[in-house]
Design a protein around this motif. Structure first.
Motif, PDB file in Angstrom:
ATOM      1  N   ASP A  70       0.838  -1.195   0.000  1.00 33.37           N
ATOM      2  CA  ASP A  70       0.000   0.000   0.000  1.00 33.37           C
ATOM      3  C   ASP A  70       0.876   1.250   0.000  1.00 33.37           C
ATOM      4  O   ASP A  70       1.996   1.235   0.528  1.00 33.37           O
ATOM      5  CB  ASP A  70      -0.900  -0.001   1.237  1.00 33.37           C
ATOM      6  N   GLU A  71       0.383   2.340  -0.593  1.00 32.04           N
ATOM      7  CA  GLU A  71       1.207   3.546  -0.678  1.00 32.04           C
ATOM      8  C   GLU A  71       1.437   4.198   0.686  1.00 32.04           C
ATOM      9  O   GLU A  71       2.279   5.086   0.809  1.00 32.04           O
ATOM     10  CB  GLU A  71       0.609   4.563  -1.650  1.00 32.04           C
ATOM     11  N   SER A  72       0.742   3.754   1.706  1.00 30.51           N
ATOM     12  CA  SER A  72       0.998   4.238   3.062  1.00 30.51           C
ATOM     13  C   SER A  72       1.853   3.259   3.870  1.00 30.51           C
ATOM     14  O   SER A  72       2.181   3.530   5.025  1.00 30.51           O
ATOM     15  CB  SER A  72      -0.322   4.477   3.803  1.00 30.51           C
ATOM     16  N   ALA A  73       2.234   2.119   3.264  1.00 36.46           N
ATOM     17  CA  ALA A  73       2.997   1.093   3.971  1.00 36.46           C
ATOM     18  C   ALA A  73       4.499   1.378   3.902  1.00 36.46           C
ATOM     19  O   ALA A  73       4.963   2.241   3.155  1.00 36.46           O
ATOM     20  CB  ALA A  73       2.690  -0.283   3.383  1.00 36.46           C
ATOM     21  N   ASN A  74       5.257   0.611   4.688  1.00 36.16           N
ATOM     22  CA  ASN A  74       6.714   0.755   4.749  1.00 36.16           C
ATOM     23  C   ASN A  74       7.347  -0.269   3.808  1.00 36.16           C
ATOM     24  O   ASN A  74       7.500  -1.438   4.161  1.00 36.16           O
ATOM     25  CB  ASN A  74       7.187   0.546   6.189  1.00 36.16           C
ATOM     26  N   GLU A  75       7.717   0.172   2.611  1.00 32.81           N
ATOM     27  CA  GLU A  75       8.275  -0.740   1.612  1.00 32.81           C
ATOM     28  C   GLU A  75       9.655  -1.264   2.005  1.00 32.81           C
ATOM     29  O   GLU A  75      10.047  -2.375   1.620  1.00 32.81           O
ATOM     30  CB  GLU A  75       8.348  -0.064   0.237  1.00 32.81           C
ATOM     31  N   VAL A  76      10.404  -0.501   2.799  1.00 35.33           N
ATOM     32  CA  VAL A  76      11.727  -0.949   3.231  1.00 35.33           C
ATOM     33  C   VAL A  76      11.602  -2.075   4.256  1.00 35.33           C
ATOM     34  O   VAL A  76      12.392  -3.024   4.249  1.00 35.33           O
ATOM     35  CB  VAL A  76      12.540   0.231   3.799  1.00 35.33           C
ATOM     36  N   GLN A  77      10.621  -1.989   5.106  1.00 34.77           N
ATOM     37  CA  GLN A  77      10.362  -3.065   6.060  1.00 34.77           C
ATOM     38  C   GLN A  77      10.007  -4.352   5.316  1.00 34.77           C
ATOM     39  O   GLN A  77      10.458  -5.446   5.685  1.00 34.77           O
ATOM     40  CB  GLN A  77       9.228  -2.664   6.998  1.00 34.77           C
ATOM     41  N   THR A  78       9.207  -4.218   4.254  1.00 28.17           N
ATOM     42  CA  THR A  78       8.875  -5.378   3.422  1.00 28.17           C
ATOM     43  C   THR A  78      10.131  -5.965   2.801  1.00 28.17           C
ATOM     44  O   THR A  78      10.318  -7.193   2.777  1.00 28.17           O
ATOM     45  CB  THR A  78       7.885  -4.971   2.315  1.00 28.17           C
TER      46      THR A  78
END
Length: 338
Positions: free
Chosen positions: A98-106
């Motif tokens: 999601d655009e509000s999620a943390n892509e680096v954590q993923t």
């Protein structure tokens, strides 16, 4: 020291073709193989043995992490990226967040669980990279945002100058005679690490430079980067500020939704409300009216990002950060006021 990129330049072939020759893939023409091997011998080129051995021992695909589910521009960028990887015989797995999620954590979670050989990020919040990317030590590239100030050796970036491109869009609307201009997209509370916020900064700069009043409380409406988000934001904005004659949408997905909202409100685009977008997606050429937009060079973004990653998978090289030029493409969605 000669690099794989130098071999590509001197031979006249792509980095992907050079990579296939170095790794003895069969699907290379004899002429290409002979020319590349000739340049390799001439330049006394030696691929980094450690990097090459690591590549040979790793079958994990490259992970592509996409920020947002409904951004049409990222669909085009993903397709280009996958095609270039496929031509280099590299497999890729795709993960949407999601655009509000943390892509680096993923990415950090994937790094621990499935061990991708590299990451490609389509979109990203620099605050997440700043605080968490040290946990990812594989070659990576960020597309559509600049990581130049983060100083991660493993992270390159290729992007458009969002501030200048957005200023260009607003200056264009002003040159067309518009003074009551609305902006939709992004969030004013976001930090400068977010693409949408930098685009909003570019708008503010253009209004200020041109001496045009911009009442942000009345003329700006935040939105997700989607057609539905654009539709809802345009509806709220035009109900609140019916004097607006032009809208700059900070993404083409947003712009297409806004154009539909304008028509559903009984108005005409562009006669009553003009619209200009940002991205230059192919779908904008088929909207009615045809969308005027800031075009990002999706081919260059994909090619430069993938080629950089292929080089760093084969050879030790510092990360590169580059700004890719944009252009304003005139369609039919902006009315020139006389």
């Amino acid at each position: 020291m000669t690099t794989i990129k130098d071999i590509a330049r001197l031979s006249g072939y792509s980095i992907g073709t050079v990579s296939r020759v170095i790794n003895h893939h069969p699907d290379v023409s004899e002429a290409a193989r002979q020319r590349i091997e000739e340049i390799i011998a001439q330049e006394n080129f030696q691929p980094n043995s450690n990097a090459k051995m690591l590549k040979q021992q790793t079958d994990a695909p490259i992970a592509i992490i996409i920020r947002g589910y409904a951004n049409i521009f990222f669909e085009s960028l993903l397709e280009k990226t996958q095609n270039i990887l496929r031509s280099a015989h590299e497999e890729a797995s795709v993960v949407f967040v999601d655009e509000s999620a943390n892509e680096v954590q993923t990415a950090a979670q994937l790094h621990m669980s499935s061990h991708p050989k590299a990451f490609i990020f389509l979109g990203g919040n620099l605050e997440y990279f700043r605080s968490g990317f040290s946990a990812v030590d594989t070659p990576s590239v960020l597309l559509t945002n600049s990581a130049a100030d983060l100083s991660f050796d493993q992270l390159s970036s290729y992007t458009t100058d969002d501030l200048e491109a957005s200023a260009c869009a607003v200056r264009y609307l002003i040159a067309c005679g518009h003074r009551n201009i609305g902006i939709i997209g992004g969030s004013p509370e976001s930090s400068g690490s977010q693409v949408g916020y930098r685009r909003l900064l570019g708008c503010r700069k253009a209004f200020n430079d041109k001496g045009v009043t911009f009442d942000e409380a009345a003329q700006y409406e935040p939105s997700r980067f989607s057609m539905e988000g654009g539709y809802q934001a345009a509806t709220r904005l035009l109900k609140r500020s019916p004097q607006i004659t032009a809208v700059f949408a900070l993404g083409d997905s947003i712009a297409i939704g806004a154009m539909r909202a304008i028509e559903d409100m009984g108005l005409n685009c562009p006669r009553d409300v003009s619209v200009i977008g940002y991205d230059g997606i192919a779908q904008g050429r088929y909207t009615v009216p045809r969308l005027t937009s800031i075009r990002q060079d999706v081919d260059a973004l994909a090619r430069k990002g993938v080629e950089d990653l292929l080089v760093r998978l084969q050879y030790d090289r510092q990360a590169i950060h580059e700004i890719v030029p944009f252009e304003l493409v005139e369609g039919e969605s902006v009315f020139v006021k006389r």
